[in-house]
Motif scaffolding. Structure first.
Motif, PDB file in Angstrom:
ATOM      1  N   VAL A  64       0.846  -1.203   0.000  1.00  0.00           N
ATOM      2  CA  VAL A  64       0.000   0.000   0.000  1.00  0.00           C
ATOM      3  C   VAL A  64       0.878   1.248   0.000  1.00  0.00           C
ATOM      4  CG1 VAL A  64      -1.675   1.326   1.364  1.00  0.00           C
ATOM      5  CG2 VAL A  64      -1.989  -1.148   1.052  1.00  0.00           C
ATOM      6  N   TRP A  65       1.925   1.243   0.845  1.00  0.00           N
ATOM      7  CA  TRP A  65       2.803   2.415   0.906  1.00  0.00           C
ATOM      8  C   TRP A  65       3.599   2.603  -0.389  1.00  0.00           C
ATOM      9  CZ3 TRP A  65       2.986   6.886   2.873  1.00  0.00           C
ATOM     10  CH2 TRP A  65       2.465   7.150   4.145  1.00  0.00           C
ATOM     11  N   GLU A  66       3.957   1.491  -1.035  1.00  0.00           N
ATOM     12  CA  GLU A  66       4.695   1.631  -2.311  1.00  0.00           C
ATOM     13  C   GLU A  66       3.836   2.371  -3.330  1.00  0.00           C
ATOM     14  OE1 GLU A  66       7.740  -2.147  -1.950  1.00  0.00           O
ATOM     15  OE2 GLU A  66       5.839  -2.421  -3.022  1.00  0.00           O
ATOM     16  N   TRP A  67       2.536   2.053  -3.301  1.00  0.00           N
ATOM     17  CA  TRP A  67       1.632   2.723  -4.237  1.00  0.00           C
ATOM     18  C   TRP A  67       1.505   4.203  -3.898  1.00  0.00           C
ATOM     19  CZ3 TRP A  67      -3.868   4.225  -4.281  1.00  0.00           C
ATOM     20  CH2 TRP A  67      -4.343   4.474  -5.571  1.00  0.00           C
ATOM     21  N   TYR A  68       1.330   4.517  -2.591  1.00  0.00           N
ATOM     22  CA  TYR A  68       1.220   5.929  -2.199  1.00  0.00           C
ATOM     23  C   TYR A  68       2.536   6.662  -2.435  1.00  0.00           C
ATOM     24  CZ  TYR A  68      -3.553   5.633  -0.744  1.00  0.00           C
ATOM     25  OH  TYR A  68      -4.909   5.494  -0.783  1.00  0.00           O
ATOM     26  N   ARG A  72       2.883   9.952  -4.513  1.00  0.00           N
ATOM     27  CA  ARG A  72       3.503  11.144  -3.918  1.00  0.00           C
ATOM     28  C   ARG A  72       4.656  11.637  -4.799  1.00  0.00           C
ATOM     29  NH1 ARG A  72       3.422  11.539   2.133  1.00  0.00           N
ATOM     30  NH2 ARG A  72       5.657  11.892   1.987  1.00  0.00           N
ATOM     31  N   SER A  73       5.467  10.709  -5.293  1.00  0.00           N
ATOM     32  CA  SER A  73       6.612  11.092  -6.130  1.00  0.00           C
ATOM     33  C   SER A  73       6.147  11.690  -7.450  1.00  0.00           C
ATOM     34  CB  SER A  73       7.503   9.876  -6.406  1.00  0.00           C
ATOM     35  OG  SER A  73       7.930   9.325  -5.189  1.00  0.00           O
ATOM     36  N   LEU A  74       5.015  11.184  -7.928  1.00  0.00           N
ATOM     37  CA  LEU A  74       4.457  11.691  -9.184  1.00  0.00           C
ATOM     38  C   LEU A  74       3.919  13.125  -9.006  1.00  0.00           C
ATOM     39  CD1 LEU A  74       2.324   9.272 -11.247  1.00  0.00           C
ATOM     40  CD2 LEU A  74       1.656  11.632 -11.181  1.00  0.00           C
ATOM     41  N   ILE A  75       3.278  13.365  -7.871  1.00  0.00           N
ATOM     42  CA  ILE A  75       2.637  14.666  -7.627  1.00  0.00           C
ATOM     43  C   ILE A  75       3.649  15.725  -7.177  1.00  0.00           C
ATOM     44  CG2 ILE A  75       0.926  15.883  -6.181  1.00  0.00           C
ATOM     45  CD1 ILE A  75      -0.569  13.158  -5.925  1.00  0.00           C
ATOM     46  N   ASN A 137       4.473  15.172   6.033  1.00  0.00           N
ATOM     47  CA  ASN A 137       5.719  14.558   5.554  1.00  0.00           C
ATOM     48  C   ASN A 137       5.740  14.705   4.034  1.00  0.00           C
ATOM     49  OD1 ASN A 137       7.600  12.812   4.418  1.00  0.00           O
ATOM     50  ND2 ASN A 137       7.464  11.370   6.126  1.00  0.00           N
ATOM     51  N   ARG A 138       6.672  15.541   3.548  1.00  0.00           N
ATOM     52  CA  ARG A 138       6.711  15.831   2.107  1.00  0.00           C
ATOM     53  C   ARG A 138       7.834  15.095   1.393  1.00  0.00           C
ATOM     54  NH1 ARG A 138       3.492  19.469  -0.397  1.00  0.00           N
ATOM     55  NH2 ARG A 138       1.933  20.267   1.028  1.00  0.00           N
ATOM     56  N   GLN A 139       8.472  14.155   2.080  1.00  0.00           N
ATOM     57  CA  GLN A 139       9.551  13.410   1.425  1.00  0.00           C
ATOM     58  C   GLN A 139       8.980  12.500   0.345  1.00  0.00           C
ATOM     59  OE1 GLN A 139      11.371  11.680   5.041  1.00  0.00           O
ATOM     60  NE2 GLN A 139      13.299  12.115   4.004  1.00  0.00           N
ATOM     61  N   ALA A 140       9.533  12.575  -0.837  1.00  0.00           N
ATOM     62  CA  ALA A 140       9.099  11.685  -1.925  1.00  0.00           C
ATOM     63  C   ALA A 140      10.281  11.482  -2.866  1.00  0.00           C
ATOM     64  CB  ALA A 140       7.921  12.296  -2.682  1.00  0.00           C
ATOM     65  N   PRO A 141      10.773  10.241  -3.006  1.00  0.00           N
ATOM     66  CA  PRO A 141      10.285   9.034  -2.347  1.00  0.00           C
ATOM     67  C   PRO A 141      10.647   8.999  -0.871  1.00  0.00           C
ATOM     68  CG  PRO A 141      12.246   8.545  -3.657  1.00  0.00           C
ATOM     69  CD  PRO A 141      11.896   9.967  -3.948  1.00  0.00           C
ATOM     70  N   LEU A 142       9.906   8.182  -0.123  1.00  0.00           N
ATOM     71  CA  LEU A 142      10.173   8.017   1.306  1.00  0.00           C
ATOM     72  C   LEU A 142      11.438   7.173   1.497  1.00  0.00           C
ATOM     73  CD1 LEU A 142       6.529   7.227   2.413  1.00  0.00           C
ATOM     74  CD2 LEU A 142       7.902   9.140   3.297  1.00  0.00           C
ATOM     75  N   PRO A 143      12.252   7.504   2.510  1.00  0.00           N
ATOM     76  CA  PRO A 143      13.491   6.732   2.707  1.00  0.00           C
ATOM     77  C   PRO A 143      13.226   5.323   3.257  1.00  0.00           C
ATOM     78  CG  PRO A 143      13.264   8.460   4.377  1.00  0.00           C
ATOM     79  CD  PRO A 143      12.124   8.630   3.430  1.00  0.00           C
ATOM     80  N   GLU A 144      12.074   5.126   3.923  1.00  0.00           N
ATOM     81  CA  GLU A 144      11.774   3.823   4.523  1.00  0.00           C
ATOM     82  C   GLU A 144      10.317   3.483   4.242  1.00  0.00           C
ATOM     83  OE1 GLU A 144      11.341   3.976   8.745  1.00  0.00           O
ATOM     84  OE2 GLU A 144      11.322   1.804   8.966  1.00  0.00           O
ATOM     85  N   ILE A 145      10.066   2.283   3.734  1.00  0.00           N
ATOM     86  CA  ILE A 145       8.695   1.862   3.455  1.00  0.00           C
ATOM     87  C   ILE A 145       8.435   0.504   4.109  1.00  0.00           C
ATOM     88  CG2 ILE A 145       7.115   1.098   1.636  1.00  0.00           C
ATOM     89  CD1 ILE A 145       8.141   3.270  -0.133  1.00  0.00           C
ATOM     90  N   PRO A 146       7.416   0.328   4.925  1.00  0.00           N
ATOM     91  CA  PRO A 146       6.483   1.377   5.351  1.00  0.00           C
ATOM     92  C   PRO A 146       7.116   2.291   6.406  1.00  0.00           C
ATOM     93  CG  PRO A 146       5.963  -0.711   6.433  1.00  0.00           C
ATOM     94  CD  PRO A 146       7.090  -0.996   5.496  1.00  0.00           C
ATOM     95  N   PRO A 147       6.741   3.590   6.404  1.00  0.00           N
ATOM     96  CA  PRO A 147       7.298   4.494   7.401  1.00  0.00           C
ATOM     97  C   PRO A 147       6.731   4.206   8.790  1.00  0.00           C
ATOM     98  CG  PRO A 147       5.635   5.625   6.090  1.00  0.00           C
ATOM     99  CD  PRO A 147       5.792   4.249   5.504  1.00  0.00           C
ATOM    100  N   ARG A 148       7.497   4.572   9.809  1.00  0.00           N
ATOM    101  CA  ARG A 148       7.079   4.313  11.201  1.00  0.00           C
ATOM    102  C   ARG A 148       7.028   5.607  11.992  1.00  0.00           C
ATOM    103  NH1 ARG A 148       6.413  -0.790  12.761  1.00  0.00           N
ATOM    104  NH2 ARG A 148       6.859  -2.278  11.104  1.00  0.00           N
TER     105      ARG A 148
END
Ligand code: OAD
Length: 247
Positions: A64-68, A72-75, A137-148
């Motif tokens: 789910v987070w990979e999709w978001y 996020r990276s696209l937007i 959280n505006r990081q895109a891509p996220l450094p850790e998936i899923p984030p904690r």
């Protein structure tokens, strides 16, 4: 583009003191954000039940987070378009103007809308599944998936309303109040296929609002519209704002 609005309809629009707008993915289409149900819509390539439900998240939070993260990276590099800016200007045109959006991309705020009612949440906010705390959280891509959660280590989820979930009662109240009280109600760039958002149009109409639809095609709420403006919102809305500001 010359808008097909009769002088009488324009007069009625200009007289409105309380106005509201419901926007959907179509408003952000010209910025490059994919819509959900169109030809290249997200729900054509992805199954909502695999990615946008609490069950999907419980089953596979990483997927789910990979999709978001992809969305996020696209937007992230995209900017508001003239339609978003025109809607921000409407706050200055009407004594009261409530912007209600189903979009989670944050582009209305980026264009200067001060308090958009985000019915479906915001893709730039995370929520701790244990504490419920909401963080930007505006990081895109996220450094850790899923984030904690930095506080307690539990999983974070996107602060987005998924299928099968209830909307925030305060957000719902703001949206319904604005629809009931509006003398003029715009419905822009939405397929009007998702409830309760789509029902706002009928509620506004029942309470006496003039309904103006802006969309590239007909929708299930077109029959409620007093004025239908066919075309891209990034072209139509700036033109409409010009007309509303003209003497
Ligand atoms: P949809 O993708 O269902 O519909 C987009 C609408 O925008 C369609 O009616 C198009 O005709 C119209 N459209 C496309 N380009 C346009 C343009 N340039 N100008 C004007 N109109 C244009 O998107 P929504 O109705 O917003 O929910 O979808 C509602 C909800 O369904 C979304 O918020 C999302 C999705 O599942 C969640 O994520 C919770």
């Amino acid at each position: 583009m010359t808008l097909n609005i009769s002088p009488g309809d324009l007069r009625r629009m200009k007289q409105a003191r309380r106005a509201a707008a419901l926007t959907g993915a179509g408003v952000s289409a010209e910025s490059g954000v994919p819509t959900f149900r169109g030809k290249d819509g997200l729900w054509r390539s992805f199954r909502a039940e695999d990615l946008a439900t609490p069950e999907a998240f419980a089953r596979d939070p990483k997927l789910v987070w990979e999709w978001y993260d992809w969305r996020r990276s696209l937007i992230a590099p995209l900017a508001p378009n003239p339609g978003h800016y025109a809607l921000a200007q409407m706050e200055k045109i009407f004594p009261r103007f409530t912007l209600i959006t189903q979009n989670v991309d944050g582009l209305h705020r980026a264009a200067g809308s001060t308090a958009p009612v985000e019915m479906h949440g915001n893709i730039w906010l995370t929520r701790c599944v244990r504490e419920g705390s909401i963080c930007e959280n505006r990081q895109a891509p996220l450094p850790e998936i899923p984030p904690r959660c930095p506080g307690c280590g539990a999983l974070l989820r996107p602060h987005i309303v998924w299928f099968g979930e209830s909307l925030d009662p305060d957000v719902l109240e703001q949206a319904f109040t604005a629809a009931r009280e509006a003398e003029l109600f715009f419905v822009i760039g939405t397929a009007a296929a998702v409830q309760p958002a789509a029902s706002l149009v009928g509620i506004a109409k029942e309470h006496g609002a003039m309904v103006v639809e802006v969309n590239v095609e007909e929708t299930p709420v077109t029959h409620l519209a007093d004025v239908s403006l066919r075309g891209p919102s990034g072209k139509i809305l700036p033109e409409l704002v010009n007309l509303l500001q003209s003497a």
